[in-house]
Design a protein around this motif. Structure first.
Motif, PDB file in Angstrom:
ATOM      1  N   ARG B  67       0.807  -1.213   0.000  1.00 47.33           N
ATOM      2  CA  ARG B  67       0.000   0.000   0.000  1.00 47.33           C
ATOM      3  C   ARG B  67       0.846   1.272   0.000  1.00 47.33           C
ATOM      4  O   ARG B  67       0.342   2.351  -0.297  1.00 47.33           O
ATOM      5  CB  ARG B  67      -0.946   0.010   1.195  1.00 47.33           C
ATOM      6  CG  ARG B  67      -2.204  -0.798   0.985  1.00 47.33           C
ATOM      7  CD  ARG B  67      -3.163  -0.116   0.016  1.00 47.33           C
ATOM      8  NE  ARG B  67      -4.274  -1.002  -0.342  1.00 47.33           N
ATOM      9  CZ  ARG B  67      -4.266  -1.810  -1.399  1.00 47.33           C
ATOM     10  NH1 ARG B  67      -3.230  -1.826  -2.203  1.00 47.33           N
ATOM     11  NH2 ARG B  67      -5.286  -2.580  -1.669  1.00 47.33           N
ATOM     12  N   GLY B  68       2.134   1.105   0.308  1.00 49.40           N
ATOM     13  CA  GLY B  68       3.000   2.274   0.286  1.00 49.40           C
ATOM     14  C   GLY B  68       3.143   2.865  -1.103  1.00 49.40           C
ATOM     15  O   GLY B  68       3.448   4.031  -1.249  1.00 49.40           O
ATOM     16  N   TRP B  69       2.870   2.065  -2.125  1.00 49.48           N
ATOM     17  CA  TRP B  69       3.115   2.595  -3.473  1.00 49.48           C
ATOM     18  C   TRP B  69       2.097   2.152  -4.508  1.00 49.48           C
ATOM     19  O   TRP B  69       2.123   2.617  -5.638  1.00 49.48           O
ATOM     20  CB  TRP B  69       4.511   2.193  -3.930  1.00 49.48           C
ATOM     21  CG  TRP B  69       4.726   0.711  -3.968  1.00 49.48           C
ATOM     22  CD1 TRP B  69       5.057  -0.089  -2.926  1.00 49.48           C
ATOM     23  CD2 TRP B  69       4.579  -0.138  -5.104  1.00 49.48           C
ATOM     24  NE1 TRP B  69       5.132  -1.394  -3.340  1.00 49.48           N
ATOM     25  CE2 TRP B  69       4.843  -1.449  -4.675  1.00 49.48           C
ATOM     26  CE3 TRP B  69       4.258   0.076  -6.449  1.00 49.48           C
ATOM     27  CZ2 TRP B  69       4.786  -2.548  -5.536  1.00 49.48           C
ATOM     28  CZ3 TRP B  69       4.210  -1.018  -7.291  1.00 49.48           C
ATOM     29  CH2 TRP B  69       4.480  -2.321  -6.832  1.00 49.48           C
ATOM     30  N   THR B  70       1.194   1.241  -4.162  1.00 48.99           N
ATOM     31  CA  THR B  70       0.252   0.790  -5.181  1.00 48.99           C
ATOM     32  C   THR B  70      -1.148   0.601  -4.603  1.00 48.99           C
ATOM     33  O   THR B  70      -1.330   0.334  -3.420  1.00 48.99           O
ATOM     34  CB  THR B  70       0.705  -0.535  -5.803  1.00 48.99           C
ATOM     35  OG1 THR B  70      -0.279  -0.976  -6.733  1.00 48.99           O
ATOM     36  CG2 THR B  70       0.902  -1.591  -4.738  1.00 48.99           C
ATOM     37  N   GLN B 171       8.021  11.543  -3.473  1.00 45.78           N
ATOM     38  CA  GLN B 171       9.364  11.109  -3.836  1.00 45.78           C
ATOM     39  C   GLN B 171       9.469   9.590  -3.719  1.00 45.78           C
ATOM     40  O   GLN B 171      10.098   8.934  -4.532  1.00 45.78           O
ATOM     41  CB  GLN B 171      10.399  11.750  -2.920  1.00 45.78           C
ATOM     42  CG  GLN B 171      10.040  13.158  -2.559  1.00 45.78           C
ATOM     43  CD  GLN B 171      11.120  13.823  -1.750  1.00 45.78           C
ATOM     44  OE1 GLN B 171      12.277  13.476  -1.857  1.00 45.78           O
ATOM     45  NE2 GLN B 171      10.752  14.794  -0.950  1.00 45.78           N
ATOM     46  N   ARG B 172       8.836   9.052  -2.707  1.00 48.85           N
ATOM     47  CA  ARG B 172       8.887   7.608  -2.486  1.00 48.85           C
ATOM     48  C   ARG B 172       8.335   6.863  -3.692  1.00 48.85           C
ATOM     49  O   ARG B 172       8.915   5.904  -4.183  1.00 48.85           O
ATOM     50  CB  ARG B 172       8.059   7.295  -1.236  1.00 48.85           C
ATOM     51  CG  ARG B 172       8.062   5.864  -0.849  1.00 48.85           C
ATOM     52  CD  ARG B 172       7.896   5.673   0.646  1.00 48.85           C
ATOM     53  NE  ARG B 172       7.934   4.252   0.960  1.00 48.85           N
ATOM     54  CZ  ARG B 172       6.882   3.573   1.400  1.00 48.85           C
ATOM     55  NH1 ARG B 172       5.724   4.186   1.573  1.00 48.85           N
ATOM     56  NH2 ARG B 172       6.982   2.302   1.661  1.00 48.85           N
ATOM     57  N   ARG B 173       7.203   7.333  -4.176  1.00 50.62           N
ATOM     58  CA  ARG B 173       6.567   6.705  -5.334  1.00 50.62           C
ATOM     59  C   ARG B 173       7.472   6.779  -6.561  1.00 50.62           C
ATOM     60  O   ARG B 173       7.649   5.794  -7.286  1.00 50.62           O
ATOM     61  CB  ARG B 173       5.235   7.405  -5.579  1.00 50.62           C
ATOM     62  CG  ARG B 173       4.655   7.247  -6.948  1.00 50.62           C
ATOM     63  CD  ARG B 173       3.750   6.036  -7.036  1.00 50.62           C
ATOM     64  NE  ARG B 173       3.413   5.749  -8.418  1.00 50.62           N
ATOM     65  CZ  ARG B 173       2.486   6.403  -9.113  1.00 50.62           C
ATOM     66  NH1 ARG B 173       1.796   7.338  -8.522  1.00 50.62           N
ATOM     67  NH2 ARG B 173       2.240   6.102 -10.367  1.00 50.62           N
ATOM     68  N   HIS B 176      10.506   4.474  -6.114  1.00 50.52           N
ATOM     69  CA  HIS B 176      10.100   3.074  -6.194  1.00 50.52           C
ATOM     70  C   HIS B 176       9.851   2.659  -7.630  1.00 50.52           C
ATOM     71  O   HIS B 176      10.311   1.609  -8.085  1.00 50.52           O
ATOM     72  CB  HIS B 176       8.844   2.854  -5.361  1.00 50.52           C
ATOM     73  CG  HIS B 176       8.365   1.443  -5.377  1.00 50.52           C
ATOM     74  ND1 HIS B 176       7.641   0.932  -6.433  1.00 50.52           N
ATOM     75  CD2 HIS B 176       8.525   0.441  -4.499  1.00 50.52           C
ATOM     76  CE1 HIS B 176       7.375  -0.339  -6.174  1.00 50.52           C
ATOM     77  NE2 HIS B 176       7.901  -0.662  -5.026  1.00 50.52           N
ATOM     78  N   ASP B 177       9.116   3.496  -8.373  1.00 51.85           N
ATOM     79  CA  ASP B 177       8.736   3.104  -9.723  1.00 51.85           C
ATOM     80  C   ASP B 177       9.912   3.164 -10.691  1.00 51.85           C
ATOM     81  O   ASP B 177       9.968   2.393 -11.648  1.00 51.85           O
ATOM     82  CB  ASP B 177       7.607   4.010 -10.231  1.00 51.85           C
ATOM     83  CG  ASP B 177       6.279   3.656  -9.563  1.00 51.85           C
ATOM     84  OD1 ASP B 177       6.285   2.794  -8.667  1.00 51.85           O
ATOM     85  OD2 ASP B 177       5.255   4.237  -9.948  1.00 51.85           O
ATOM     86  N   VAL B 178      10.848   4.062 -10.470  1.00 49.43           N
ATOM     87  CA  VAL B 178      11.939   4.228 -11.431  1.00 49.43           C
ATOM     88  C   VAL B 178      13.144   3.356 -11.065  1.00 49.43           C
ATOM     89  O   VAL B 178      13.711   2.679 -11.917  1.00 49.43           O
ATOM     90  CB  VAL B 178      12.364   5.705 -11.520  1.00 49.43           C
ATOM     91  CG1 VAL B 178      13.562   5.863 -12.449  1.00 49.43           C
ATOM     92  CG2 VAL B 178      11.192   6.552 -12.025  1.00 49.43           C
ATOM     93  N   TRP B 179      13.522   3.371  -9.798  1.00 54.95           N
ATOM     94  CA  TRP B 179      14.752   2.663  -9.405  1.00 54.95           C
ATOM     95  C   TRP B 179      14.487   1.340  -8.692  1.00 54.95           C
ATOM     96  O   TRP B 179      15.386   0.552  -8.504  1.00 54.95           O
ATOM     97  CB  TRP B 179      15.615   3.565  -8.517  1.00 54.95           C
ATOM     98  CG  TRP B 179      16.393   4.580  -9.294  1.00 54.95           C
ATOM     99  CD1 TRP B 179      17.610   4.394  -9.881  1.00 54.95           C
ATOM    100  CD2 TRP B 179      16.025   5.938  -9.564  1.00 54.95           C
ATOM    101  NE1 TRP B 179      18.009   5.551 -10.498  1.00 54.95           N
ATOM    102  CE2 TRP B 179      17.067   6.510 -10.319  1.00 54.95           C
ATOM    103  CE3 TRP B 179      14.910   6.716  -9.242  1.00 54.95           C
ATOM    104  CZ2 TRP B 179      17.021   7.837 -10.779  1.00 54.95           C
ATOM    105  CZ3 TRP B 179      14.868   8.031  -9.689  1.00 54.95           C
ATOM    106  CH2 TRP B 179      15.911   8.574 -10.444  1.00 54.95           C
ATOM    107  N   GLY B 180      13.257   1.153  -8.208  1.00 56.58           N
ATOM    108  CA  GLY B 180      12.953  -0.090  -7.516  1.00 56.58           C
ATOM    109  C   GLY B 180      12.793   0.100  -6.028  1.00 56.58           C
ATOM    110  O   GLY B 180      13.136   1.147  -5.485  1.00 56.58           O
ATOM    111  N   GLY B 216       9.691  18.679   0.723  1.00 57.31           N
ATOM    112  CA  GLY B 216       9.361  17.707   1.754  1.00 57.31           C
ATOM    113  C   GLY B 216       8.280  16.728   1.365  1.00 57.31           C
ATOM    114  O   GLY B 216       7.985  15.802   2.099  1.00 57.31           O
ATOM    115  N   MET B 217       7.659  16.911   0.215  1.00 58.23           N
ATOM    116  CA  MET B 217       6.552  16.042  -0.170  1.00 58.23           C
ATOM    117  C   MET B 217       6.802  15.325  -1.498  1.00 58.23           C
ATOM    118  O   MET B 217       6.712  14.120  -1.566  1.00 58.23           O
ATOM    119  CB  MET B 217       5.264  16.837  -0.235  1.00 58.23           C
ATOM    120  CG  MET B 217       4.969  17.576   1.064  1.00 58.23           C
ATOM    121  SD  MET B 217       3.238  17.949   1.317  1.00 58.23           S
ATOM    122  CE  MET B 217       3.010  19.326   0.242  1.00 58.23           C
ATOM    123  N   GLY B 218       7.088  16.068  -2.538  1.00 60.55           N
ATOM    124  CA  GLY B 218       7.287  15.410  -3.818  1.00 60.55           C
ATOM    125  C   GLY B 218       7.312  16.405  -4.957  1.00 60.55           C
ATOM    126  O   GLY B 218       7.692  17.560  -4.760  1.00 60.55           O
TER     127      GLY B 218
END
Lengths: 225, 225
Positions: B67-70, B171-173, B176-180, B216-218
């Motif tokens: 749920r952190g990213w999808t 930023q997390r998303r 995650h999606d680009v670098w893993g 601080g967010m994205g």
DNA sequence: CCGCATCTTAACGGGGCCCTGACGCCCGTC
DNA sequence: GACGGGCGTCAGGGCCCCGTTAAGATGCGG
């Protein structure tokens, strides 16, 4: 958040109404399929709890009657455990199927899960007031058509308040969710950030109409002042 | 339609694979939580069937890891009937909770119901701003009528931002999606590539109007500045 | 083996965000 | 009228985050 409860058992209706109201839901009720469809058409609910054993029509017909025009989440409640019944209801468009007897905690969790999904589908969780607009999905705030830039902490607080619009949110809850479990008594943090939010969002920051403080208790987001 | 089955019981995995394949689903499998998260990150499934009794981690941690990213639909399978377990899983982000033993017909119906809900709207294949145009279908970027050459990583980032135009992307998303999944805190990568994108696309890279950073967010892709 | 494009990594400066403490105000109570 | 608790306001300092740059890895084709 309005929930339409459809059941022919007055006992169950009553129990539902009490439990759901206690959780802050608005509750509408219907005793048979026809009045359920009528009630849903008149003022569309945000979720439907549907008992299958109705006196006037098949439960499946109620599901299809709703699905003809709305994507509102439908949770079926039924005493029948048969697999074929579950399959039929789910394929007709129900979102979930819970067999009686069930625990109220589980039902409430399934309501939350269904609600969470439907918010995602409609893709526009937007909370609006006369003076500004909060777009929870895009994480953006507009005022007079112009974007307002919020810091992460400011946004975090506003998001919690907006998601609980109209309800009181305790200081402990805000502090816990934003700063973490160790910061439940630093109420001065809240004072500083509420002031900043009001300065950025309220037409008259000294006399807030939407970010209301309830002295000694917490804060409340008021949509229409 | 790919389904990721997570279970430590080889017997169940095998039964699932046969039944789901027979219905036309692609099936990926994982025996524990770590490899489940890894598999989901490598090639995102359209639905996850998650057993709670995994050898290496709590089922709840797997849910939260996803749920952190999808927003992929998650159906929990569990032998535990306890209401508190159901409530916890559902509130952590699971879409449904099915107790073992269950009928395959019912599970298939619940899969269909979950899948039906998660269909979202297609987005325009071309996103245009005043100064440049992103053609998502052709993987091309034009600026002043001339093609701009992007490296694979640059394109990957721009594509995610453009597909969420107007919305804030954490930023997390992005990481995650680009670098893993292992690179969720290397924010300096983002800084470098956002600077390169701005240099290639923004009229005035020092004062970006379309590739906005929310400290601080994205980041946010802004169509009209 | 070399050259080019791309990716990674590190360092640095600057600006904005968060924390903090002090002060004044409004209300209740005594 | 004095007092104190809860709240709003303000300004300064420390620190984190971000933009920028450039040099070192890495990979690929010639």
């Amino acid at each position: 958040m309005r929930i339409l409860v459809v059941d022919d058992d007055a006992q169950i209706i009553r129990a539902m109404r009490i439990n759901l109201r206690a959780r802050g839901y608005d509750v509408a009720t219907a005793f048979d399929g026809a009045s359920a469809l009528q009630a849903a058409a008149k003022s569309p609910p945000d979720l439907v709890l549907l008992d299958l054993g109705l006196p006037d029509m098949e439960g499946g017909d109620v599901i299809e009657g709703l699905r003809g025009w709305t994507q509102v989440p439908i949770i079926v409640l039924s005493a029948r455990h048969s697999a074929s019944e579950k399959v039929r209801s789910l394929d007709q468009g129900a979102d979930d199927y819970v067999t009686k007897p069930f625990g109220m905690d589980e039902l409430l969790a399934r309501i939350r899960a269904a609600q969470r999904r439907s918010v995602h589908v409609e893709e526009a969780p937007v909370v609006a007031t006369d003076s500004f607009t909060v777009d929870l999905g895009a994480k953006r705030v507009e005022r007079d058509g112009r974007e307002v830039r919020l810091t992460p902490t400011e946004w975090h607080i506003l998001e919690i308040l907006a998601r609980n619009a109209g309800r009181l949110v305790s200081q402990r809850r805000l502090l816990h969710d934003v700063w973490g479990p160790a910061y439940q008594s630093e109420t001065n943090y809240l004072r500083v950030y509420m002031a900043q939010l009001r300065r950025k969002l309220e037409p008259d920051p000294a006399h807030p109409r939407h970010l209301i403080t309830e002295a000694g208790m917490g804060y409340r987001f008021e949509k229409s002042g």
